[in-house]
Design a protein around this motif. Structure first.
Motif, short mmCIF file in Angstrom:
data_model
loop_
_atom_site.label_atom_id
_atom_site.label_comp_id
_atom_site.label_asym_id
_atom_site.label_seq_id
_atom_site.Cartn_x
_atom_site.Cartn_y
_atom_site.Cartn_z
N PRO A 190 0.81 -1.22 0.00
CA PRO A 190 0.00 0.00 0.00
C PRO A 190 0.84 1.27 0.00
O PRO A 190 0.43 2.28 -0.58
CB PRO A 190 -0.81 -0.12 1.30
CG PRO A 190 -0.92 -1.58 1.54
CD PRO A 190 0.41 -2.15 1.08
N LEU B 253 -10.38 8.69 -0.01
CA LEU B 253 -8.95 8.51 0.20
C LEU B 253 -8.45 9.60 1.15
O LEU B 253 -8.66 10.80 0.92
CB LEU B 253 -8.17 8.59 -1.11
CG LEU B 253 -8.47 7.54 -2.18
CD1 LEU B 253 -9.65 7.97 -3.05
CD2 LEU B 253 -7.25 7.30 -3.06
N TYR C 187 -4.04 2.00 -2.81
CA TYR C 187 -4.09 0.54 -2.89
C TYR C 187 -5.49 0.03 -2.54
O TYR C 187 -6.05 -0.83 -3.23
CB TYR C 187 -3.05 -0.05 -1.94
CG TYR C 187 -3.13 -1.55 -1.74
CD1 TYR C 187 -2.62 -2.43 -2.68
CD2 TYR C 187 -3.72 -2.07 -0.58
CE1 TYR C 187 -2.69 -3.80 -2.48
CE2 TYR C 187 -3.79 -3.44 -0.38
CZ TYR C 187 -3.27 -4.30 -1.34
OH TYR C 187 -3.34 -5.65 -1.15
N LYS C 188 -6.08 0.57 -1.49
CA LYS C 188 -7.41 0.14 -1.07
C LYS C 188 -8.46 0.50 -2.12
O LYS C 188 -9.41 -0.25 -2.34
CB LYS C 188 -7.77 0.78 0.27
CG LYS C 188 -6.84 0.38 1.42
CD LYS C 188 -7.14 1.16 2.68
CE LYS C 188 -6.14 0.83 3.78
NZ LYS C 188 -6.37 1.66 4.99
N ALA C 189 -8.29 1.65 -2.77
CA ALA C 189 -9.23 2.05 -3.81
C ALA C 189 -9.16 1.09 -5.00
O ALA C 189 -10.19 0.73 -5.58
CB ALA C 189 -8.93 3.48 -4.26
N PHE D 256 -15.53 5.93 -2.87
CA PHE D 256 -14.42 5.62 -1.97
C PHE D 256 -13.74 6.92 -1.57
O PHE D 256 -13.51 7.80 -2.41
CB PHE D 256 -13.41 4.69 -2.65
CG PHE D 256 -12.40 4.10 -1.70
CD1 PHE D 256 -12.70 2.95 -0.98
CD2 PHE D 256 -11.18 4.71 -1.49
CE1 PHE D 256 -11.78 2.40 -0.09
CE2 PHE D 256 -10.26 4.19 -0.60
CZ PHE D 256 -10.56 3.02 0.10
N LYS E 195 -8.37 -2.07 -4.90
CA LYS E 195 -9.04 -3.30 -4.47
C LYS E 195 -10.56 -3.10 -4.41
O LYS E 195 -11.33 -4.04 -4.66
CB LYS E 195 -8.52 -3.73 -3.11
CG LYS E 195 -7.01 -3.97 -3.06
CD LYS E 195 -6.65 -5.36 -3.49
CE LYS E 195 -6.96 -6.35 -2.39
NZ LYS E 195 -6.46 -7.70 -2.72
N HIS E 196 -10.99 -1.91 -4.06
CA HIS E 196 -12.42 -1.62 -3.93
C HIS E 196 -13.12 -1.62 -5.29
O HIS E 196 -14.21 -2.20 -5.44
CB HIS E 196 -12.60 -0.26 -3.24
CG HIS E 196 -14.02 0.17 -3.10
ND1 HIS E 196 -14.90 -0.40 -2.20
CD2 HIS E 196 -14.73 1.14 -3.75
CE1 HIS E 196 -16.08 0.18 -2.29
NE2 HIS E 196 -16.01 1.12 -3.23
N GLN F 42 -12.64 -5.41 -7.90
CA GLN F 42 -12.75 -6.65 -7.15
C GLN F 42 -12.85 -7.83 -8.10
O GLN F 42 -13.60 -7.79 -9.09
CB GLN F 42 -14.00 -6.63 -6.26
CG GLN F 42 -13.92 -5.63 -5.12
CD GLN F 42 -15.16 -5.69 -4.26
OE1 GLN F 42 -15.68 -6.75 -3.96
NE2 GLN F 42 -15.66 -4.53 -3.86
N SER G 157 -1.69 5.32 1.32
CA SER G 157 -2.00 3.88 1.30
C SER G 157 -3.41 3.59 0.82
O SER G 157 -3.73 2.46 0.44
CB SER G 157 -1.79 3.28 2.70
OG SER G 157 -2.70 3.85 3.63
N ASP G 158 -4.28 4.61 0.80
CA ASP G 158 -5.65 4.40 0.35
C ASP G 158 -5.75 4.20 -1.16
O ASP G 158 -6.79 3.76 -1.66
CB ASP G 158 -6.55 5.57 0.78
CG ASP G 158 -6.84 5.56 2.27
OD1 ASP G 158 -6.81 4.47 2.86
OD2 ASP G 158 -7.08 6.64 2.85
#
Length: 389
Positions: free
Chosen positions: A42, A368, A375-377, A366, A379-380, A383, A372-373
């Motif tokens: 991330p 941010l 990376y999360k975005a 989403f 994945k969000h 998917q 590191s967000d």
């Protein structure tokens, strides 16, 4: 030493395993690098050295928690455990709390000089392929449908065959051992050794081409004055990895770029990732431009449509109603609409509050707050395993 009548012979045996130590150490080091990449992914994908690399194959990035083994000479000759005469006795002072002059000892810096060591890190050369493999292995375009025309091709490597010839890196150890066991057993010796060349078995692969539907990603970004340098950097980081994700998994996916403030315009990739602008914010201008592109070039009957809009959410208040209406119109034509908001505060922006009335699973939001967000975005939005519509 063996002695005969004419000359002396010296018989020695060298430990050849020492010659393998360098390779073993290097292998262990590379394993640690891969582990560090996985654990720090991330943070790594938003390293400036990557985003500003223009897609170079190899870049140097700092990987924390990774250290390189080295011999260090202690110039101060400080005594450690196991050294000295053990002269400490009850009542000796072995530590003291930091004084006001020393600071709090946290080592955080905060503009002040400190007396504590910082956290070390090792700068490693890492190929973008290594990062991509770890990041993209669980990502795919969601709700991808088969369209009437212009299919794109997805290449997938499958290890689905075993042969007697191949690369040593692809050797199938289990089948090789079984082959040797069968041969030796047939000769009355049910053991693994010896293993002959004819016993070797290698895994081989085929490239499977899978037809999928044509797709377009419409990347929209707010470039107004309210979008600071950090917010634009996170938005560009997301689109940087989105572009590489699409190119790595899909052969022909279009990606178009729209930059907007009070007005929107289609720009090329270089302008999108480097040019800064200012002015107010009217998000509906970007949505109108996206609808124009869909109408003129990307008919939903032929394309899977994936619009993404990144903003700080500070839209001109009177434009929110029009923005919501246009987003609903785009969502009706899209496989997924992704809205990403760079917002470090624990409060809804004016645009996010307006978007709350859109109750459709195709519209995904989403927020941010830090690097590191990104990376999360990813994945969000991408998917893996979401069924087609």
């Amino acid at each position: 030493m063996v002695k005969n009548d004419e000359q002396n012979f010296v018989i020695s045996e060298e430990d050849w395993s020492l010659h393998r130590k360098g390779f073993q150490d290097q292998t262990r080091h590379m394993e640690k690098v891969k582990e560090a990449i996985k654990n720090n992914l991330p943070d790594l994908i938003t390293e400036e050295s990557i985003i500003m690399s223009n897609g170079r194959d190899v870049i140097k990035i700092p990987i924390r928690s990774l250290d390189e083994y080295k011999i260090r000479y202690n110039y101060n000759k400080t005594k450690h455990v196991g050294q000295g005469d053990g002269g400490s006795k009850k009542g000796d002072v072995i530590a003291r709390a930091p004084s006001k002059e020393d600071g709090d000892g946290s080592g955080k810096g905060e503009g002040k000089g400190g007396n504590q060591p910082g956290s070390d890190y090792y700068e490693a050369e890492v190929s973008l392929v290594e990062l991509e493999e770890e990041l993209f292995k669980e990502l795919e375009l969601p709700h991808l449908e088969e369209k009437d025309k212009e299919n794109i091709i997805v290449d997938k490597i499958e290890f689905n065959d075993v042969r007697k010839k191949g690369l040593m890196g692809n050797i199938d150890k289990k089948r090789t051992i079984l082959s040797a066991l069968k041969r030796n057993a047939s000769q009355g010796e049910p053991t693994i050794a010896p293993i002959y060349e004819d016993d070797l078995r290698f895994k081989t692969w085929n490239i499977v081409t899978k037809p999928e539907s044509n797709a377009v990603v419409i990347a929209m970004m707010d470039t107004s004055a309210s979008m600071g340098t950090f917010a634009k950097y996170l938005a560009r980081s997301f689109f940087f990895w989105t572009k590489r994700f699409l190119h790595s998994k899909y052969r022909t996916v279009d990606m178009v770029y729209i930059a907007h403030h009070t007005e929107a315009k289609v720009v090329n990739e270089e302008e999108f990732f480097s040019k800064g602008e200012s002015g107010g914010t009217i998000c509906s201008s970007a949505y109108k431009k996206a609808l124009e592109l869909i109408d003129e070039k990307y008919a939903p009957s032929r394309y899977n449509i994936y619009p993404f809009h990144f903003s700080d959410g500070e839209n001109f208040y009177s434009d929110n109603t029009e923005s919501v209406r246009l987003v609903k119109e785009i969502v009706a034509l899209s496989n997924m609409f992704g809205y990403g908001e760079v917002n470090a505060y624990d409060r809804y922006s004016t645009l996010m509050r307006a978007f709350k009335e859109i109750d459709n699973p195709i519209f995904k939001r989403f927020v941010l707050k830090n690097k590191s967000d990104v990376y999360k975005a990813m994945k969000h939005y991408f998917q893996k395993g979401i069924p087609t519509q």
